[in-house]
Write a protein that holds these residues in place. Structure first.
Motif, PDB file in Angstrom:
ATOM      1  N   HIS A 101       0.809  -1.216   0.000  1.00 11.82           N
ATOM      2  CA  HIS A 101       0.000   0.000   0.000  1.00 11.82           C
ATOM      3  C   HIS A 101       0.845   1.270   0.000  1.00 11.82           C
ATOM      4  CE1 HIS A 101      -3.307  -2.815   1.021  1.00 11.82           C
ATOM      5  NE2 HIS A 101      -4.011  -1.949   0.343  1.00 11.82           N
ATOM      6  N   GLU A 102       2.106   1.158   0.363  1.00 15.93           N
ATOM      7  CA  GLU A 102       3.025   2.299   0.256  1.00 15.93           C
ATOM      8  C   GLU A 102       3.677   2.371  -1.119  1.00 15.93           C
ATOM      9  OE1 GLU A 102       5.781   1.791   3.466  1.00 15.93           O
ATOM     10  OE2 GLU A 102       4.368   2.483   5.006  1.00 15.93           O
ATOM     11  N   GLY A 103       3.396   1.369  -1.960  1.00 14.05           N
ATOM     12  CA  GLY A 103       3.957   1.363  -3.311  1.00 14.05           C
ATOM     13  C   GLY A 103       5.447   1.076  -3.362  1.00 14.05           C
ATOM     14  N   LYS A 104       5.973   0.396  -2.348  1.00 10.19           N
ATOM     15  CA  LYS A 104       7.419   0.133  -2.283  1.00 10.19           C
ATOM     16  C   LYS A 104       7.735  -1.222  -2.901  1.00 10.19           C
ATOM     17  CE  LYS A 104       8.175   3.140   1.702  1.00 10.19           C
ATOM     18  NZ  LYS A 104       8.623   3.249   3.113  1.00 10.19           N
ATOM     19  N   TRP A 105       7.573  -1.301  -4.217  1.00 12.41           N
ATOM     20  CA  TRP A 105       7.714  -2.570  -4.920  1.00 12.41           C
ATOM     21  C   TRP A 105       9.171  -3.007  -5.042  1.00 12.41           C
ATOM     22  CZ3 TRP A 105       3.595  -5.500  -5.319  1.00 12.41           C
ATOM     23  CH2 TRP A 105       2.353  -4.880  -5.164  1.00 12.41           C
ATOM     24  N   ASP A 106      10.088  -2.064  -5.062  1.00 12.79           N
ATOM     25  CA  ASP A 106      11.508  -2.431  -5.082  1.00 12.79           C
ATOM     26  C   ASP A 106      11.894  -3.163  -3.799  1.00 12.79           C
ATOM     27  OD1 ASP A 106      11.845  -1.335  -7.568  1.00 12.79           O
ATOM     28  OD2 ASP A 106      12.772   0.523  -6.851  1.00 12.79           O
ATOM     29  N   GLU A 107      11.399  -2.673  -2.673  1.00 13.08           N
ATOM     30  CA  GLU A 107      11.665  -3.327  -1.392  1.00 13.08           C
ATOM     31  C   GLU A 107      10.994  -4.701  -1.337  1.00 13.08           C
ATOM     32  OE1 GLU A 107      13.069  -3.765   2.639  1.00 13.08           O
ATOM     33  OE2 GLU A 107      13.728  -2.715   0.841  1.00 13.08           O
ATOM     34  N   LEU A 108       9.766  -4.781  -1.845  1.00 14.46           N
ATOM     35  CA  LEU A 108       9.071  -6.065  -1.890  1.00 14.46           C
ATOM     36  C   LEU A 108       9.826  -7.071  -2.752  1.00 14.46           C
ATOM     37  CD1 LEU A 108       5.425  -4.754  -2.191  1.00 14.46           C
ATOM     38  CD2 LEU A 108       6.226  -6.308  -0.411  1.00 14.46           C
ATOM     39  N   THR A 109      10.338  -6.590  -3.879  1.00 13.46           N
ATOM     40  CA  THR A 109      11.112  -7.471  -4.756  1.00 13.46           C
ATOM     41  C   THR A 109      12.336  -8.007  -4.032  1.00 13.46           C
ATOM     42  OG1 THR A 109      10.370  -6.273  -6.724  1.00 13.46           O
ATOM     43  CG2 THR A 109      12.363  -7.619  -6.941  1.00 13.46           C
ATOM     44  N   ARG A 110      13.040  -7.122  -3.323  1.00 14.69           N
ATOM     45  CA  ARG A 110      14.239  -7.534  -2.598  1.00 14.69           C
ATOM     46  C   ARG A 110      13.917  -8.606  -1.562  1.00 14.69           C
ATOM     47  NH1 ARG A 110      16.504  -7.143   2.014  1.00 14.69           N
ATOM     48  NH2 ARG A 110      14.866  -5.824   2.894  1.00 14.69           N
ATOM     49  N   ILE A 111      12.845  -8.402  -0.813  1.00 16.28           N
ATOM     50  CA  ILE A 111      12.455  -9.336   0.240  1.00 16.28           C
ATOM     51  C   ILE A 111      12.056 -10.690  -0.362  1.00 16.28           C
ATOM     52  CG2 ILE A 111      10.689  -9.811   1.985  1.00 16.28           C
ATOM     53  CD1 ILE A 111      10.620  -6.763   2.499  1.00 16.28           C
ATOM     54  N   MET A 112      11.261 -10.643  -1.413  1.00 20.19           N
ATOM     55  CA  MET A 112      10.797 -11.882  -2.034  1.00 20.19           C
ATOM     56  C   MET A 112      11.959 -12.664  -2.646  1.00 20.19           C
ATOM     57  SD  MET A 112       7.358 -12.135  -1.784  1.00 20.19           S
ATOM     58  CE  MET A 112       6.792 -13.063  -3.205  1.00 20.19           C
ATOM     59  N   VAL A 113      12.866 -11.972  -3.326  1.00 17.26           N
ATOM     60  CA  VAL A 113      14.015 -12.630  -3.929  1.00 17.26           C
ATOM     61  C   VAL A 113      14.892 -13.265  -2.840  1.00 17.26           C
ATOM     62  CG1 VAL A 113      16.202 -12.209  -5.123  1.00 17.26           C
ATOM     63  CG2 VAL A 113      14.066 -11.297  -6.059  1.00 17.26           C
ATOM     64  N   GLU A 114      15.097 -12.540  -1.741  1.00 17.54           N
ATOM     65  CA  GLU A 114      15.938 -13.049  -0.647  1.00 17.54           C
ATOM     66  C   GLU A 114      15.400 -14.372  -0.111  1.00 17.54           C
ATOM     67  OE1 GLU A 114      16.804 -11.695   3.915  1.00 17.54           O
ATOM     68  OE2 GLU A 114      16.963 -10.135   2.380  1.00 17.54           O
ATOM     69  N   GLU A 115      14.082 -14.430   0.106  1.00 18.72           N
ATOM     70  CA  GLU A 115      13.516 -15.660   0.673  1.00 18.72           C
ATOM     71  C   GLU A 115      13.434 -16.767  -0.373  1.00 18.72           C
ATOM     72  OE1 GLU A 115      13.547 -16.042   3.652  1.00 18.72           O
ATOM     73  OE2 GLU A 115      13.591 -13.967   4.343  1.00 18.72           O
ATOM     74  N   ALA A 116      13.272 -16.414  -1.638  1.00 16.74           N
ATOM     75  CA  ALA A 116      13.311 -17.423  -2.693  1.00 16.74           C
ATOM     76  C   ALA A 116      14.705 -18.039  -2.778  1.00 16.74           C
ATOM     77  CB  ALA A 116      12.907 -16.811  -4.031  1.00 16.74           C
ATOM     78  N   MET A 117      15.737 -17.213  -2.613  1.00 21.17           N
ATOM     79  CA  MET A 117      17.109 -17.724  -2.598  1.00 21.17           C
ATOM     80  C   MET A 117      17.323 -18.669  -1.422  1.00 21.17           C
ATOM     81  SD  MET A 117      18.829 -16.705  -5.220  1.00 21.17           S
ATOM     82  CE  MET A 117      20.482 -17.122  -4.640  1.00 21.17           C
TER      83      MET A 117
END
Length: 231
Positions: free
Chosen positions: A53-69
């Motif tokens: 909701h804050e539109g912070k998709w770059d941060e979301l991408t970083r978090i998702m990629v980290e846990e996928a790794m």
């Protein structure tokens, strides 16, 4: 059976359904006491919802990629994102991990194509309905036209998801609101409806409407099992 890496907790209400459906599908296919070979990372959804909701998709991408790794390091052979909205970052996860990401819009498009439908509506969060990832994939791979509800109805759908469904709250008033929206889309030419939020099938099932529903949770979970069992 390949090991399925699940990115869940968005919300845990639907991740619970993923886990149940995957294990039921394995049992149906293999029988006996077989169950799913899987790893689940469950996010704290409060953080994910806030960043969305804050539109912070770059941060979301970083978090998702980290846990996928982390799932890859733990032995996952493929990744399943247990939510529709966060498929916005699926290409980044696939690029970073070099693992296949089973895309929820792809398995949904395949199911729609099997029913020979050409025009379907999409219900989901505003992020899902207003982004292009469903529209582009369905058009390019399956020649399916996508409709979305009007502005007021999109907000209604979104609010019910975030105010009720992610908390497991199911009300008759919200069910009637969704069925009204589906009937309106049907009147405008929709031949079927994608339940493009993994919590929506908790509220709406096929008996509630007269056109085909495509339950993305079920389609995605069962396709993951079939992918894991491929030789």
């Amino acid at each position: 059976m390949k090991k399925i890496g699940m990115l869940g907790g968005m919300s845990w209400e639907s991740s619970l359904e993923y886990y149940r459906m995957m294990n039921e599908e394995v049992k149906t296919i293999l029988g006996g006491t077989h169950s799913a070979n899987c790893l689940l990372y469950s996010f704290d959804f409060q953080q994910i919802e806030r960043l969305q909701h804050e539109g912070k998709w770059d941060e979301l991408t970083r978090i998702m990629v980290e846990e996928a790794m982390n799932l890859k390091k733990a032995g996952a052979n493929l990744i399943v994102i247990c939510t529709n909205t966060m498929h916005l970052v699926a290409p980044s996860i696939e690029a970073a991990t070099s693992l296949p990401v089973l895309h929820i819009a792809d398995v949904t498009g395949h199911a729609i194509k099997q029913e020979n439908l050409k025009k379907v509506a999409l219900l989901g969060t505003r992020f899902t309905m207003e982004s292009s990832f469903y529209r582009d994939l369905l058009k390019e791979r399956y020649e399916i036209e996508l409709m979305i509800p009007n502005e007021e109805d999109r907000q209604c759908i979104h609010d019910i998801i975030y105010d009720e469904l992610i908390f497991g709250i199911l009300t008759e008033a919200s069910r009637l609101a969704y069925t009204r929206i589906i009937e309106s889309l049907q009147a405008d030419g929709a031949e079927g409806v994608i339940l493009g939020c993994t919590e929506i099938p908790l509220l709406i099932q096929q008996q509630h409407v007269s056109i085909p529903l495509f339950d993305t949770t079920y389609l995605h979970a069962t396709a993951a099992v079939r992918k894991a069992l491929e030789q």
